[in-house]
Design a protein around this motif. Structure first.
Motif, PDB file in Angstrom:
ATOM      1  N   ARG A 115       0.833  -1.203   0.000  1.00 21.41           N
ATOM      2  CA  ARG A 115       0.000   0.000   0.000  1.00 21.41           C
ATOM      3  C   ARG A 115       0.869   1.254   0.000  1.00 21.41           C
ATOM      4  N   LYS A 116       1.946   1.231   0.781  1.00 21.59           N
ATOM      5  CA  LYS A 116       2.836   2.384   0.832  1.00 21.59           C
ATOM      6  C   LYS A 116       3.572   2.568  -0.495  1.00 21.59           C
ATOM      7  N   ARG A 117       3.913   1.441  -1.140  1.00 25.26           N
ATOM      8  CA  ARG A 117       4.567   1.527  -2.443  1.00 25.26           C
ATOM      9  C   ARG A 117       3.600   2.137  -3.470  1.00 25.26           C
ATOM     10  N   THR A 118       2.337   1.710  -3.424  1.00 26.86           N
ATOM     11  CA  THR A 118       1.315   2.272  -4.301  1.00 26.86           C
ATOM     12  C   THR A 118       1.194   3.772  -4.074  1.00 26.86           C
ATOM     13  N   ASN A 119       1.148   4.157  -2.809  1.00 28.65           N
ATOM     14  CA  ASN A 119       1.052   5.568  -2.421  1.00 28.65           C
ATOM     15  C   ASN A 119       2.208   6.367  -3.015  1.00 28.65           C
ATOM     16  N   ASP A 120       3.434   5.837  -2.888  1.00 21.46           N
ATOM     17  CA  ASP A 120       4.619   6.548  -3.356  1.00 21.46           C
ATOM     18  C   ASP A 120       4.635   6.689  -4.877  1.00 21.46           C
ATOM     19  N   ILE A 121       4.201   5.642  -5.582  1.00 20.30           N
ATOM     20  CA  ILE A 121       4.180   5.693  -7.049  1.00 20.30           C
ATOM     21  C   ILE A 121       3.193   6.756  -7.514  1.00 20.30           C
ATOM     22  N   ILE A 122       2.009   6.747  -6.923  1.00 19.11           N
ATOM     23  CA  ILE A 122       0.976   7.713  -7.313  1.00 19.11           C
ATOM     24  C   ILE A 122       1.436   9.144  -7.025  1.00 19.11           C
ATOM     25  N   TYR A 123       1.966   9.363  -5.839  1.00 16.80           N
ATOM     26  CA  TYR A 123       2.444  10.705  -5.488  1.00 16.80           C
ATOM     27  C   TYR A 123       3.546  11.144  -6.447  1.00 16.80           C
ATOM     28  N   GLY A 124       4.446  10.216  -6.778  1.00 20.82           N
ATOM     29  CA  GLY A 124       5.520  10.528  -7.707  1.00 20.82           C
ATOM     30  C   GLY A 124       4.985  10.907  -9.084  1.00 20.82           C
ATOM     31  N   GLU A 125       3.953  10.198  -9.536  1.00 23.08           N
ATOM     32  CA  GLU A 125       3.344  10.499 -10.833  1.00 23.08           C
ATOM     33  C   GLU A 125       2.736  11.899 -10.835  1.00 23.08           C
ATOM     34  N   LEU A 126       2.056  12.245  -9.766  1.00 22.16           N
ATOM     35  CA  LEU A 126       1.434  13.562  -9.669  1.00 22.16           C
ATOM     36  C   LEU A 126       2.480  14.674  -9.711  1.00 22.16           C
ATOM     37  N   VAL A 127       3.537  14.492  -8.942  1.00 25.16           N
ATOM     38  CA  VAL A 127       4.563  15.532  -8.829  1.00 25.16           C
ATOM     39  C   VAL A 127       5.438  15.609 -10.084  1.00 25.16           C
ATOM     40  N   LYS A 128       5.950  14.465 -10.532  1.00 28.51           N
ATOM     41  CA  LYS A 128       6.879  14.462 -11.671  1.00 28.51           C
ATOM     42  C   LYS A 128       6.223  14.957 -12.955  1.00 28.51           C
ATOM     43  N   ASN A 129       4.941  14.677 -13.097  1.00 32.10           N
ATOM     44  CA  ASN A 129       4.243  15.062 -14.324  1.00 32.10           C
ATOM     45  C   ASN A 129       3.441  16.355 -14.171  1.00 32.10           C
ATOM     46  N   ASP A 130       3.639  17.022 -13.030  1.00 35.32           N
ATOM     47  CA  ASP A 130       2.995  18.313 -12.770  1.00 35.32           C
ATOM     48  C   ASP A 130       1.485  18.251 -13.011  1.00 35.32           C
ATOM     49  N   ILE A 131       0.870  17.221 -12.427  1.00 36.19           N
ATOM     50  CA  ILE A 131      -0.573  17.033 -12.545  1.00 36.19           C
ATOM     51  C   ILE A 131      -1.243  17.641 -11.316  1.00 36.19           C
ATOM     52  N   ALA A 132      -2.182  18.549 -11.547  1.00 33.93           N
ATOM     53  CA  ALA A 132      -2.853  19.231 -10.434  1.00 33.93           C
ATOM     54  C   ALA A 132      -3.691  18.241  -9.631  1.00 33.93           C
ATOM     55  N   TYR A 133      -3.661  18.393  -8.311  1.00 34.52           N
ATOM     56  CA  TYR A 133      -4.438  17.505  -7.451  1.00 34.52           C
ATOM     57  C   TYR A 133      -4.724  18.187  -6.122  1.00 34.52           C
ATOM     58  N   LEU A 134      -5.693  17.628  -5.417  1.00 36.51           N
ATOM     59  CA  LEU A 134      -6.032  18.084  -4.072  1.00 36.51           C
ATOM     60  C   LEU A 134      -5.758  16.934  -3.123  1.00 36.51           C
ATOM     61  N   ARG A 135      -4.913  17.166  -2.141  1.00 38.51           N
ATOM     62  CA  ARG A 135      -4.613  16.141  -1.129  1.00 38.51           C
ATOM     63  C   ARG A 135      -5.544  16.352   0.056  1.00 38.51           C
ATOM     64  N   VAL A 136      -6.254  15.307   0.462  1.00 30.81           N
ATOM     65  CA  VAL A 136      -7.162  15.418   1.601  1.00 30.81           C
ATOM     66  C   VAL A 136      -6.782  14.392   2.657  1.00 30.81           C
ATOM     67  N   SER A 137      -7.147  14.685   3.892  1.00 27.67           N
ATOM     68  CA  SER A 137      -6.811  13.784   4.988  1.00 27.67           C
ATOM     69  C   SER A 137      -7.832  13.917   6.103  1.00 27.67           C
ATOM     70  N   GLY A 138      -7.724  13.025   7.082  1.00 31.45           N
ATOM     71  CA  GLY A 138      -8.622  13.078   8.230  1.00 31.45           C
ATOM     72  C   GLY A 138      -9.860  12.225   8.043  1.00 31.45           C
ATOM     73  N   SER A 139     -10.872  12.541   8.826  1.00 26.71           N
ATOM     74  CA  SER A 139     -12.124  11.789   8.792  1.00 26.71           C
ATOM     75  C   SER A 139     -12.867  12.029   7.483  1.00 26.71           C
ATOM     76  N   VAL A 140     -13.913  11.239   7.249  1.00 28.76           N
ATOM     77  CA  VAL A 140     -14.732  11.427   6.049  1.00 28.76           C
ATOM     78  C   VAL A 140     -15.296  12.844   6.010  1.00 28.76           C
ATOM     79  N   ASN A 141     -15.765  13.329   7.158  1.00 30.89           N
ATOM     80  CA  ASN A 141     -16.313  14.683   7.218  1.00 30.89           C
ATOM     81  C   ASN A 141     -15.258  15.734   6.906  1.00 30.89           C
ATOM     82  N   ASN A 142     -14.047  15.529   7.425  1.00 30.88           N
ATOM     83  CA  ASN A 142     -12.965  16.471   7.148  1.00 30.88           C
ATOM     84  C   ASN A 142     -12.598  16.470   5.668  1.00 30.88           C
TER      85      ASN A 142
END
Length: 205
Positions: free
Chosen positions: A161-188
């Motif tokens: 799961r962490k490897r998947t996370n790192d690959i996806i994050y790397g794709e977003l950053v390296k390819n300058d793809i706009a994204y919104l990072r969210v965290s916390g509870s479902v409500n948050n």
């Protein structure tokens, strides 16, 4: 008045298995439907495609992994394009970058030939730019025993799961793809997404 409508926006969630992509995608859909909007929800078609190709679950080995990877990516793209061509938006719990993360790990596991996938990666990255909003949900919590029971089809191994996370994050950053990072509870997470939609597209909270 905003020139944008939630009914026509293309919103995709991306992240490792078990991070809550489907939960929050459905919550967003339900919230706006309750407000009188007509928003479409597109669940992942990986399981359906896998079953058509004789697989019992997503991570099962297929003798032709290349065909499987292309099939699941194109099935998603075709479904999204069908809605877009008719002027409809959607919320989906699977982004084309999720498929890249899975394919990369199949290559690392020697289950997939990297030389056959360069064009695949190009298509997936270009398609990611067609979304109006990509919501990235990072891995935040370790899996528990109950997670393994209720999410038996998802990636349960924390290292994977962490490897998947790192690959996806790397794709977003390296390819300058706009994204919104969210965290916390479902409500948050809901609040962070709604605030972004309001600030970026003028979509009412």
């Amino acid at each position: 008045m905003s020139d944008y409508s939630i009914d026509t926006l293309k919103i995709a969630f991306v992240g490792a298995g078990g991070t809550g992509k489907s939960t929050i995608a459905q919550a967003i859909r339900d919230y706006y439907i309750s407000s009188g909007c007509k928003i479409n929800y597109l669940p992942s078609r990986i399981s359906d495609i896998g079953k058509q190709m004789g697989l019992n679950h997503y991570n099962a080995f297929h003798p032709n992994q290349c065909s499987f990877q292309w099939s699941i990516l194109f099935a998603q793209i075709a479904k999204e394009q069908a809605l877009s061509e008719n002027g409809y938006g959607f919320v989906t719990d699977r982004c084309s970058l999720d498929y890249i993360a899975n394919a990369v790990q199949k290559i690392e596991e020697k289950k997939l030939n990297s030389s056959l996938m360069s064009y695949y990666f190009q298509i997936a990255r270009e398609h990611a730019r067609t979304y109006d909003l990509i919501v990235f949900i990072p891995v935040e919590f370790e899996n528990t025993g109950s997670d393994k029971k209720t999410n038996s089809w998802k990636e349960r191994d924390n290292e994977k799961r962490k490897r998947t996370n790192d690959i996806i994050y790397g794709e977003l950053v390296k390819n300058d793809i706009a994204y919104l990072r969210v965290s916390g509870s479902v409500n948050n997470r809901m609040q962070q997404i709604q605030e972004y939609l309001y600030e970026r597209y003028g979509i009412d909270l």
